[in-house]
Structures are given as structure tokens and as C-alpha cells.
Design a protein around this motif. Structure first.
Motif, PDB file in Angstrom:
ATOM      1  N   ARG A 148      54.603  42.284   0.819  1.00 25.75           N
ATOM      2  CA  ARG A 148      53.570  41.368   1.537  1.00 25.75           C
ATOM      3  C   ARG A 148      54.169  39.848   1.427  1.00 25.75           C
ATOM      4  O   ARG A 148      54.561  39.348   0.284  1.00 25.75           O
ATOM      5  CB  ARG A 148      52.209  41.527   1.350  1.00 25.75           C
ATOM      6  CG  ARG A 148      51.301  40.315   1.644  1.00 25.75           C
ATOM      7  CD  ARG A 148      51.062  40.643   3.228  1.00 25.75           C
ATOM      8  NE  ARG A 148      50.083  39.858   3.841  1.00 25.75           N
ATOM      9  CZ  ARG A 148      50.073  39.510   4.977  1.00 25.75           C
ATOM     10  NH1 ARG A 148      50.895  40.168   6.064  1.00 25.75           N
ATOM     11  NH2 ARG A 148      49.226  38.712   5.515  1.00 25.75           N
ATOM     12  N   GLY A 149      54.274  39.031   2.651  1.00 25.66           N
ATOM     13  CA  GLY A 149      54.792  37.776   2.768  1.00 25.66           C
ATOM     14  C   GLY A 149      54.201  37.146   3.855  1.00 25.66           C
ATOM     15  O   GLY A 149      53.204  37.203   4.277  1.00 25.66           O
ATOM     16  N   LEU A 150      54.795  35.855   4.064  1.00 31.83           N
ATOM     17  CA  LEU A 150      54.173  34.879   4.875  1.00 31.83           C
ATOM     18  C   LEU A 150      54.212  35.313   6.447  1.00 31.83           C
ATOM     19  O   LEU A 150      55.095  36.311   6.676  1.00 31.83           O
ATOM     20  CB  LEU A 150      55.243  33.720   5.182  1.00 31.83           C
ATOM     21  CG  LEU A 150      54.983  32.360   4.338  1.00 31.83           C
ATOM     22  CD1 LEU A 150      55.741  31.175   4.773  1.00 31.83           C
ATOM     23  CD2 LEU A 150      53.445  31.990   4.648  1.00 31.83           C
TER      24      LEU A 150
ATOM     25  N   PHE B  72      55.323  26.749  16.883  1.00 33.53           N
ATOM     26  CA  PHE B  72      55.813  27.946  16.175  1.00 33.53           C
ATOM     27  C   PHE B  72      56.420  27.152  14.798  1.00 33.53           C
ATOM     28  O   PHE B  72      57.458  26.262  15.119  1.00 33.53           O
ATOM     29  CB  PHE B  72      56.828  28.728  16.959  1.00 33.53           C
ATOM     30  CG  PHE B  72      57.768  29.707  16.061  1.00 33.53           C
ATOM     31  CD1 PHE B  72      57.143  30.869  15.596  1.00 33.53           C
ATOM     32  CD2 PHE B  72      59.091  29.227  15.886  1.00 33.53           C
ATOM     33  CE1 PHE B  72      57.903  31.574  14.846  1.00 33.53           C
ATOM     34  CE2 PHE B  72      59.822  30.158  15.109  1.00 33.53           C
ATOM     35  CZ  PHE B  72      59.087  31.423  14.617  1.00 33.53           C
ATOM     36  N   LEU B  73      56.241  27.622  13.613  1.00 32.81           N
ATOM     37  CA  LEU B  73      57.014  27.140  12.758  1.00 32.81           C
ATOM     38  C   LEU B  73      57.763  27.724  11.930  1.00 32.81           C
ATOM     39  O   LEU B  73      58.818  27.111  11.260  1.00 32.81           O
ATOM     40  CB  LEU B  73      55.681  26.660  11.441  1.00 32.81           C
ATOM     41  CG  LEU B  73      54.602  25.745  11.825  1.00 32.81           C
ATOM     42  CD1 LEU B  73      53.690  25.477  10.657  1.00 32.81           C
ATOM     43  CD2 LEU B  73      55.048  24.466  12.599  1.00 32.81           C
ATOM     44  N   GLY B  74      57.935  29.189  11.923  1.00 28.02           N
ATOM     45  CA  GLY B  74      58.965  29.893  11.312  1.00 28.02           C
ATOM     46  C   GLY B  74      58.664  31.328  11.367  1.00 28.02           C
ATOM     47  O   GLY B  74      57.493  31.646  11.586  1.00 28.02           O
TER      48      GLY B  74
ATOM     49  N   GLY C 132      55.812  38.413   9.368  1.00 32.37           N
ATOM     50  CA  GLY C 132      55.594  37.881  10.751  1.00 32.37           C
ATOM     51  C   GLY C 132      55.558  36.464  11.155  1.00 32.37           C
ATOM     52  O   GLY C 132      56.301  35.839  10.131  1.00 32.37           O
ATOM     53  N   SER C 133      55.317  36.024  12.280  1.00 35.42           N
ATOM     54  CA  SER C 133      55.368  34.569  12.782  1.00 35.42           C
ATOM     55  C   SER C 133      54.663  33.626  11.972  1.00 35.42           C
ATOM     56  O   SER C 133      53.395  34.226  11.811  1.00 35.42           O
ATOM     57  CB  SER C 133      55.514  34.368  14.350  1.00 35.42           C
ATOM     58  OG  SER C 133      56.486  35.144  14.773  1.00 35.42           O
ATOM     59  N   VAL C 134      54.680  32.436  11.934  1.00 33.97           N
ATOM     60  CA  VAL C 134      54.119  31.434  11.352  1.00 33.97           C
ATOM     61  C   VAL C 134      53.908  30.316  12.383  1.00 33.97           C
ATOM     62  O   VAL C 134      54.780  29.895  12.743  1.00 33.97           O
ATOM     63  CB  VAL C 134      54.432  30.716  10.090  1.00 33.97           C
ATOM     64  CG1 VAL C 134      53.466  29.748   9.455  1.00 33.97           C
ATOM     65  CG2 VAL C 134      54.685  31.939   8.836  1.00 33.97           C
ATOM     66  N   HIS C 135      52.558  30.137  12.707  1.00 31.54           N
ATOM     67  CA  HIS C 135      52.395  28.825  13.365  1.00 31.54           C
ATOM     68  C   HIS C 135      51.509  27.897  12.750  1.00 31.54           C
ATOM     69  O   HIS C 135      51.045  28.079  11.991  1.00 31.54           O
ATOM     70  CB  HIS C 135      51.848  29.455  14.824  1.00 31.54           C
ATOM     71  CG  HIS C 135      52.346  30.355  15.667  1.00 31.54           C
ATOM     72  ND1 HIS C 135      52.407  31.682  15.376  1.00 31.54           N
ATOM     73  CD2 HIS C 135      53.103  30.224  16.826  1.00 31.54           C
ATOM     74  CE1 HIS C 135      53.137  32.366  16.134  1.00 31.54           C
ATOM     75  NE2 HIS C 135      53.719  31.407  16.991  1.00 31.54           N
TER      76      HIS C 135
END
Length: 448
Positions: free
Chosen positions: A95-97, A242-244, A249-252
Motif C-alpha cells: 500500500r502506498g501513496l 496533479f502532483l505525482g 495511484g495519482s496524487v493531486h
């Protein structure tokens, strides 16, 4: 044992991460230097990330050096690999960001890892087979994994961002040089990740913060929004973006500007800062004292000595210290996805005599062409109300040329550099959408 023949024995672990990912730790024998006191490894510096060569079971791969990760993680491996000969494999979940779910992976024990002249014969590694988890498209070069704590734990690590190399030193024999232009800070290790204390000036006040030193992040500074500390962007001085991309998944989040960032006597003014969405970083906030992360865009302005054994870190300014802080002013994010067929003119031309009669002979010039496979650059993220969106560009569009330059002759980072130009720069794009060639034009806009 190969990947195709592992025994299913599912277990669950949680990995806390920033722009890429981090994790829990497990004991093992560690890295050792082969008949040397130090080893020097040159790195590529792509999108503020350090990419180093790593030999695994006699195969060579490219890894991100990520000070925020506890165990090596591999991805971008197509199908079972007999050449890697992974050992002692079991299935787990990571499990991650990001805003997605946990990801299934394989854990392999007792692998040989070699970095320069440093070798570990008993290295654990986590292998993700999900092809959607792959950072190669965002960087434009092959990247097969990330590694961090195992290196920083066993060596005193010098990171020379100026000359693009790392040096792994034996902690027992390393000697510090006198450096009047350096600053040394205490290093706090939590879950095997390094944290330092800094000061940020935000909303008219100075706020002490504890930051993860995250060499696996591309941005400058991430702060977790905290009303009690005043760590919130001014209402009229941020935009959503969008940050990364993380393991889950994606980080906003919000992008803004910070008046000043300080570590002891070093001060950096008017820098970029991002405030990630709280849901995407909920696992990263398990460490209650943590305020955010200091990542590649900031770290690259220093040459750094990481000393886990003595829990300290040393900073020295380098030639990048006063570099301007830039960001993507187009509002769109590109990925390198697959290839497309490109018609190219061969160098030189063929000359053919069209007449057998020497007096009336003519030479005709025939241009020769060839068809080659070139990388395709696709729009994968689009900021709402951005210049690119207002111009009519859409997700999935394939970029063919930018400002009349064919992109197949460029690297992804070179293409992205067009979008970091000064405000008002005119951008002309030729794109392909569902087999139709289209042209678009817009001007870059600064939101600060």
C-alpha cells in the motif's frame, strides 16, 4: 526459482510513501564494499530524480535512489524472467501513496545486489507485475525500481548533485573534512526514513517543520495542511494540480509559493510548495510529528552527506543553489507510451541518369526515405481551466510536434522543458487524435 514457479503464501504489509513509495523494514546481512573503503557511482539526473545502475543476480537495471523507501521495489518487468532467477518468492500486498487500492507484489529473498563495488548477497526485493505501475513513461527512460534505506543504512553516502555522482563510504574509516561553508543537522530516523527540522515562512509567520528528506520526489517541498500550525496556502495564492504518481495511484493537491525556506543559515526565497490531498497521504501522516517532505527540486541545490550511523546530515551549497523554481505552465502532463511509425528522410540523395544518350543525359534526384519506430508522447493529465484545456487539447492526444520541431527527435524531458518556459511563451502543437492530425496553439500562463 523463477517468477512463474513461486509458492503462493499471501501476507500483507503497508508501505508509506511520497511521490514514489516507502515501506517497512526487515533485517538482513547488508551491503559490503569489496576490498575498498569507498565506491563512486555516476548517476543520471532526470526530473529531479537520481537514477543509478544496480546489478541484480548478474542482470543490470536502473533504479531511483529514494531516501524515503525501506526495501527495493521492482516494476517494469515484462513477464517471468528466468535471467533474474529470483529466489524464495511469496505473494504479498503493498500500500502506498495515491488514491487507489493495495497492489499485489512478490517478495523475493536472498538476492545478489551490486552497486559499484558494494555488494549484498542476501537482499530482499519486492516485485510488482502490474504493468500499470511503471514510472518509465513519466521519466522517458527505462526505470526498473527504487532502492533506499539498504544503501543509506550501510554507508555514509555522499550525494553530489553538482557533479552527478554518489559515493558510498565505509562508516568505520570515513573522515569528515573541515567545511566552514557547510551546515550539519541532526537526523531523525522513523521507520528507517530520514527527517530533518527546518523553518518555513508562510502566511506572515515562521513555522518550525519536520520534513522527510525524500530524494524519490520530484517537487521542491510538500507540506501537509495543518490549521494549528498555519500550514495552509493563502486562499488567493494557489491552484489545484496533479502532483505525482505513487504506488496506489495519482496524487493531486494545491500548488503555491512560499516566502522562505530555511535550514540553519541557508535560506531559499520564493520557492514552489505543494499541499497534497489529505486522503492520498493518509498513510504518510502516521508519523504525527511529520509536516511534509523536502524533495529533489530543493535537495539538488546542495551536495549532501547522509550519515545514518551518527544520525546527522551535512549540507553544502552547490552551483544550483540559486536556480529559479519552475513549473509546468501548460497544465498538461505527458507520458512516453509505446511507439509510432515515423517516416524519415535518409541522409544523402540518390542520383540517377535518365538518358542513355550522353549529350541529352539528365540527372534526377530521388529522395530516399525510411520508416522507423519512435517514442510516442501522450497527454495523460490535464488541469482544469488550464491553457492547454482551453485550447481544445484532450486526454489521449499524441503529440507530434511542438513549435514546429518533431518530437520524435526529442527526449521526454526536452519536450517538457517547453512547458516550463516564461509566461507568455507561445506553444504550437501538432497532435494526432483518433488517426486525425490537428493543430493547436496557446500561451503559457503563470498562476502566481
Amino acid at each position: 526459482m523463477t517468477l512463474a514457479s513461486y509458492q503462493m503464501n499471501k501476507r500483507y504489509f503497508t508501505f508509506f510513501c511520497l511521490v514514489f513509495f516507502c515501506g517497512q523494514s526487515f533485517s538482513q546481512s547488508g551491503f559490503r564494499l569489496i576490498q575498498r573503503e569507498r565506491t563512486k557511482v555516476k548517476f543520471q539526473f532526470i526530473d529531479n530524480l537520481i537514477i543509478i545502475p544496480v546489478e541484480i543476480n548478474d542482470g543490470t537495471f536502473s533504479f531511483i535512489l529514494d531516501s524515503g523507501v525501506s526495501k527495493p521495489i521492482m516494476f517494469n518487468i515484462i513477464g517471468p524472467s528466468d535471467s533474474l532467477k529470483f529466489k524464495n518468492i511469496e505473494s504479498i500486498y503493498l500500500r502506498g501513496l495515491g488514491d487507489g487500492e493495495s497492489t499485489e507484489a512478490l517478495k523475493s529473498r536472498n538476492n545478489k545486489f551490486k552497486i559499484g563495488d558494494a555488494v549484498n548477497f542476501n537482499q530482499d526485493v519486492f516485485i510488482i507485475s502490474d504493468q500499470s505501475i511503471n514510472f518509465t513513461p513519466r521519466l522517458g527512460i527505462p526505470v526498473h525500481g527504487i532502492i533506499g534505506y539498504d544503501i543509506f543504512r550501510d554507508f555514509i553516502v555522499e550525494i553530489n548533485y553538482g557533479s552527478k555522482y554518489i559515493r558510498l563510504n565505509n562508516p568505520e574509516t570515513f573522515k569528515y573534512k573541515t567545511c566552514k561553508k557547510c551546515e550539519t543537522l541532526n537526523l531523525t530516523l522513523y521507520n528507517n526514513k530520514p527527517f530533518i527540522d527546518a523553518i518555513v515562512e508562510v502566511n506572515g509567520g515562521s513555522v518550525p517543520v519536520k520534513l522527510l528528506m525524500d530524494s524519490g520526489g520530484s517537487d521542491a517541498l510538500w507540506l501537509f495542511e495543518d490549521n494549528s500550525l498555519g500550514l495552509i496556502p493563502e486562499i488567493d495564492n494557489y491552484f489545484m494540480d496533479f502532483l505525482g504518481k505513487g504506488l496506489s495511484g495519482s496524487v493531486h493537491g494545491k500548488r503555491s509559493k512560499l516566502k522562505r525556506f530555511s535550514i540553519k543559515s541557508f535560506h531559499i526565497d520564493n520557492l514552489n510548495v505543494a499541499y497534497p490531498d489529505s486522503a492520498a497521504v493518509s498513510f504518510a501522516r502516521k508519523y504525527k510529528e511529520r509536516s511534509g517532505s523536502m524533495a529533489g527540486e530543493l535537495l539538488k541545490r546542495f551536495n549532501i552527506i547522509m550519515d545514518y550511523k551518527n544520525t546527522k546530515v551535512t549540507f553544502k551549497k552547490n552551483q544550483h543553489f540559486n536556480d529559479p523554481f519552475e513549473y509546468n505552465k501548460s497544465g498538461m502532463v505527458l507520458e512516453q507510451v509505446g511507439v509510432r511509425i515515423v517516416k524519415e528522410r535518409n541522409q544523402g540523395s540518390q542520383y540517377i541518369n535518365n538518358q542513355s544518350n550522353e549529350e541529352n543525359s539528365r540527372l534526377s534526384v530521388i529522395e530516399a526515405f525510411k520508416f522507423t519506430l519512435k517514442p510516442a508522447f501522450r497527454i495523460v493529465e490535464m488541469r482544469s481551466e488550464s491553457p492547454s484545456e482551453r485550447a481544445g487539447l484532450k486526454l489521449g492526444d499524441i503529440i507530434l510536434s511542438i513549435n514546429n520541431k518533431e518530437v520524435h527527435s526529442l527526449k521526454l524531458q526536452e519536450v517538457n522543458s517547453f512547458f516550463r518556459a516564461p509566461e507568455g511563451k507561445n506553444i504550437k502543437l501538432k497532435i494526432e487524435r483518433d488517426g486525425v492530425i490537428m493543430n493547436f496553439q496557446f500561451k503559457l500562463e503563470s498562476l502566481w
